[in-house]
Each structure stands twice: as structure tokens, then as C-alpha cells.
Design a protein around this motif. Sequence first.
Motif, PDB file in Angstrom:
ATOM      1  N   SER A 198       0.325  -4.998 -16.191  1.00 30.70           N
ATOM      2  CA  SER A 198       1.646  -5.500 -15.814  1.00 30.70           C
ATOM      3  C   SER A 198       1.895  -5.267 -14.339  1.00 30.70           C
ATOM      4  O   SER A 198       1.391  -4.289 -13.760  1.00 30.70           O
ATOM      5  CB  SER A 198       2.738  -4.809 -16.641  1.00 30.70           C
ATOM      6  N   PRO A 199       2.672  -6.147 -13.675  1.00 32.11           N
ATOM      7  CA  PRO A 199       2.973  -5.965 -12.247  1.00 32.11           C
ATOM      8  C   PRO A 199       3.598  -4.601 -11.979  1.00 32.11           C
ATOM      9  O   PRO A 199       4.471  -4.142 -12.724  1.00 32.11           O
ATOM     10  CB  PRO A 199       3.959  -7.103 -11.951  1.00 32.11           C
ATOM     11  N   LEU A 200       3.119  -3.929 -10.922  1.00 31.09           N
ATOM     12  CA  LEU A 200       3.609  -2.628 -10.454  1.00 31.09           C
ATOM     13  C   LEU A 200       3.308  -1.487 -11.421  1.00 31.09           C
ATOM     14  O   LEU A 200       3.763  -0.365 -11.214  1.00 31.09           O
ATOM     15  CB  LEU A 200       5.114  -2.676 -10.162  1.00 31.09           C
ATOM     16  N   SER A 201       2.533  -1.753 -12.482  1.00 30.95           N
ATOM     17  CA  SER A 201       2.188  -0.696 -13.432  1.00 30.95           C
ATOM     18  C   SER A 201       0.802  -0.167 -13.134  1.00 30.95           C
ATOM     19  O   SER A 201      -0.120  -0.948 -12.872  1.00 30.95           O
ATOM     20  CB  SER A 201       2.243  -1.224 -14.863  1.00 30.95           C
ATOM     21  N   PRO A 202       0.584   1.160 -13.192  1.00 33.54           N
ATOM     22  CA  PRO A 202      -0.749   1.726 -12.946  1.00 33.54           C
ATOM     23  C   PRO A 202      -1.587   1.853 -14.209  1.00 33.54           C
ATOM     24  O   PRO A 202      -2.659   2.446 -14.184  1.00 33.54           O
ATOM     25  CB  PRO A 202      -0.420   3.110 -12.381  1.00 33.54           C
ATOM     26  N   ILE A 203      -1.108   1.308 -15.342  1.00 33.69           N
ATOM     27  CA  ILE A 203      -1.760   1.542 -16.630  1.00 33.69           C
ATOM     28  C   ILE A 203      -2.362   0.249 -17.162  1.00 33.69           C
ATOM     29  O   ILE A 203      -1.691  -0.787 -17.242  1.00 33.69           O
ATOM     30  CB  ILE A 203      -0.754   2.106 -17.654  1.00 33.69           C
ATOM     31  N   LEU A 204      -3.643   0.315 -17.519  1.00 31.63           N
ATOM     32  CA  LEU A 204      -4.297  -0.784 -18.227  1.00 31.63           C
ATOM     33  C   LEU A 204      -4.003  -0.634 -19.711  1.00 31.63           C
ATOM     34  O   LEU A 204      -4.221   0.426 -20.292  1.00 31.63           O
ATOM     35  CB  LEU A 204      -5.811  -0.752 -18.005  1.00 31.63           C
ATOM     36  N   SER A 205      -3.518  -1.679 -20.332  1.00 33.53           N
ATOM     37  CA  SER A 205      -3.210  -1.639 -21.762  1.00 33.53           C
ATOM     38  C   SER A 205      -4.020  -2.695 -22.498  1.00 33.53           C
ATOM     39  O   SER A 205      -4.577  -3.613 -21.890  1.00 33.53           O
ATOM     40  CB  SER A 205      -1.710  -1.859 -21.993  1.00 33.53           C
ATOM     41  N   VAL A 245      -9.696  -6.272 -11.609  1.00 34.68           N
ATOM     42  CA  VAL A 245      -8.824  -7.016 -12.512  1.00 34.68           C
ATOM     43  C   VAL A 245      -8.271  -8.186 -11.717  1.00 34.68           C
ATOM     44  O   VAL A 245      -7.525  -7.988 -10.760  1.00 34.68           O
ATOM     45  CB  VAL A 245      -7.679  -6.141 -13.063  1.00 34.68           C
ATOM     46  N   GLY A 246      -8.645  -9.397 -12.093  1.00 33.47           N
ATOM     47  CA  GLY A 246      -8.294 -10.539 -11.261  1.00 33.47           C
ATOM     48  C   GLY A 246      -9.074 -10.460  -9.962  1.00 33.47           C
ATOM     49  O   GLY A 246     -10.285 -10.391  -9.943  1.00 33.47           O
ATOM     50  N   ALA A 247      -8.367 -10.454  -8.851  1.00 37.55           N
ATOM     51  CA  ALA A 247      -9.026 -10.371  -7.544  1.00 37.55           C
ATOM     52  C   ALA A 247      -8.822  -9.013  -6.887  1.00 37.55           C
ATOM     53  O   ALA A 247      -9.243  -8.818  -5.749  1.00 37.55           O
ATOM     54  CB  ALA A 247      -8.490 -11.466  -6.626  1.00 37.55           C
ATOM     55  N   ASP A 248      -8.204  -8.061  -7.586  1.00 35.09           N
ATOM     56  CA  ASP A 248      -7.888  -6.762  -7.000  1.00 35.09           C
ATOM     57  C   ASP A 248      -8.753  -5.670  -7.610  1.00 35.09           C
ATOM     58  O   ASP A 248      -9.131  -5.722  -8.784  1.00 35.09           O
ATOM     59  CB  ASP A 248      -6.406  -6.422  -7.200  1.00 35.09           C
ATOM     60  N   MET A 249      -9.053  -4.653  -6.768  1.00 33.99           N
ATOM     61  CA  MET A 249      -9.891  -3.534  -7.187  1.00 33.99           C
ATOM     62  C   MET A 249      -9.030  -2.318  -7.492  1.00 33.99           C
ATOM     63  O   MET A 249      -8.058  -2.035  -6.783  1.00 33.99           O
ATOM     64  CB  MET A 249     -10.901  -3.187  -6.094  1.00 33.99           C
ATOM     65  N   ILE A 301     -10.312   4.174 -11.549  1.00 32.19           N
ATOM     66  CA  ILE A 301      -9.877   4.847 -12.763  1.00 32.19           C
ATOM     67  C   ILE A 301      -9.619   6.326 -12.444  1.00 32.19           C
ATOM     68  O   ILE A 301     -10.532   7.038 -12.015  1.00 32.19           O
ATOM     69  CB  ILE A 301     -10.930   4.726 -13.875  1.00 32.19           C
ATOM     70  N   VAL A 302      -8.385   6.789 -12.622  1.00 30.58           N
ATOM     71  CA  VAL A 302      -8.052   8.189 -12.368  1.00 30.58           C
ATOM     72  C   VAL A 302      -7.905   8.977 -13.669  1.00 30.58           C
ATOM     73  O   VAL A 302      -8.098  10.190 -13.694  1.00 30.58           O
ATOM     74  CB  VAL A 302      -6.765   8.320 -11.521  1.00 30.58           C
ATOM     75  N   ARG A 303      -7.562   8.281 -14.761  1.00 32.43           N
ATOM     76  CA  ARG A 303      -7.503   8.921 -16.076  1.00 32.43           C
ATOM     77  C   ARG A 303      -7.882   7.889 -17.120  1.00 32.43           C
ATOM     78  O   ARG A 303      -7.570   6.711 -16.987  1.00 32.43           O
ATOM     79  CB  ARG A 303      -6.107   9.473 -16.384  1.00 32.43           C
TER      80      ARG A 303
END
Length: 250
Positions: free
Chosen positions: A166-173, A191-195, A198-200
Motif C-alpha cells: 500500500s502507498p506509504l506503508s512499509p509492510i508487504l502483505s 516491487v514495481g519499479a522501486d527497490m 527487508i528489515v524484518r
Amino acid sequence: AVVPGTIGGYEWTVHFLRNPGSNLGFTFPPGSGSVNPPEIDHALLSGKDATVVMDSPSGGSAPLTGSFALEINGEKTELIPYNIDASAMENAVNDLATVGHVSVKSGIKTNHLIAGITVSVITDGTLAAINGGELREHLAPGSTFRIGGSSNEIDGAEIVGSSTLSPLSPILSDVQLNNRNQLNVDETVRVGADMYSIVRNGIEVQQIAVHRSSTISNGDYYQLKVAIQGVVDTTTCLAFDASALEVESV
């Protein structure tokens, strides 16, 4: 027995891995370009029909040189050197009246597969085992190479699954992985065009510290007793200086 006149003796194979050129003093890609054959002086070589011969079974590829231009919405940039850095590329594009503002990232593309050579690395290990050939025949000291990934994507990325971000979210769901169990901490994913890094990954981490008094000379082994949901189990004996792999295997 050897038939008289048969060529034999010692043989050396020389691989030119880094040749003089215009990219920081060397050709690009590394090893490209051709080197003039050495002149051979065997005046001091003695023996029956003693001689030295040389052959060039494989020549180097043509090095990358020159410049190019980008055309965006009908307007061209100035000529851009092939080895331009990210900031200069950004300036060249931003100088166009037909674009607003861009940002540029650059890096080394490592998609060329070295045929016949495989690499194996133990999880959390610091050493890689090379199989199937001699890597030093292909790479010079300081060369960049990649282990793993895919040769099909432009940046060498490998599709590992799908997720929702989700936009502005740091969590992959809703993470659905294809051929692996998890994403590891410190891995980089696109994810998409952005890198993203993984921190947790949601996996519980426990740390085991083993120590003993300096006055105790004997105490070479220990065991771990683990209780999970009412089930208790004990490991086999572990050496005092057991490695992470040894602890994991018990």
C-alpha cells in the motif's frame, strides 16, 4: 614412445582479463579488446629442434566505446558518453524542455552467464564453493559478479512471488512466494519499479550465548532443552565452540 618431430613440451594458457582502454584506464566490459601477440625470443633455448610457438585460439570482443543520444517527445539530448554516471545522465535528461524532472540510478549489469560454472553457498556462510571450472579465467581481481538471480530480467532480478504494497506503508502483505519459504532480512526486493530492503520478515529470532568461567578448563560439551507447546526435547551433545550450522542441524 613419441614419434620424432611431434610437437610437445610445456604449454601455458594466458587469459587477458583486463586490458588497457579508455574506461578508467581499461576496456569495458572487462577483458574486451585484443592484445598484440608477444614477440618470442628463444635464442637461449636449447634442445633437439627446440622452439617456442604461439597461437591465439580466441580473440577478445570489441570494447564498448562511443556515445549515444536520447530522444524524448521529439527533443534529443546532447551526445552522452557510454560510461556516463547517474548524475550526468540525470542532468542530460533534465535539460530537455519536453520533460519535467527525472531521477536516475545506475549500476553494473551482471546478466552474462559464465557457462559451466556453478557456485554453492551454505546458508549464512561467508565462503562460496566454485564448481565446474576456474573462475579466475573469466574475472580479474576487483571484478563484480553476481551469484543467483535471473538472466532474463534487465537487472538480473528473479521473480520470487507476488505481494500487496500500500502507498506509504512499509509492510508487504499477502505475500505469495513461488519456490522459497521466506524473504530474508537484508535482501533487496523490487516491487514495481522501486527497490526495498527487508528489515524484518516476521520470523522469531532467539539468541543463544554460551560462556564459561576462565577457571574451568573442562566443559567441552553442552545440550539444549527446548519446550514448544508442552513438548520437551533435548539435543545431542554440542561442542563448546559449535558453529551455527552445527547448532542448526541438531
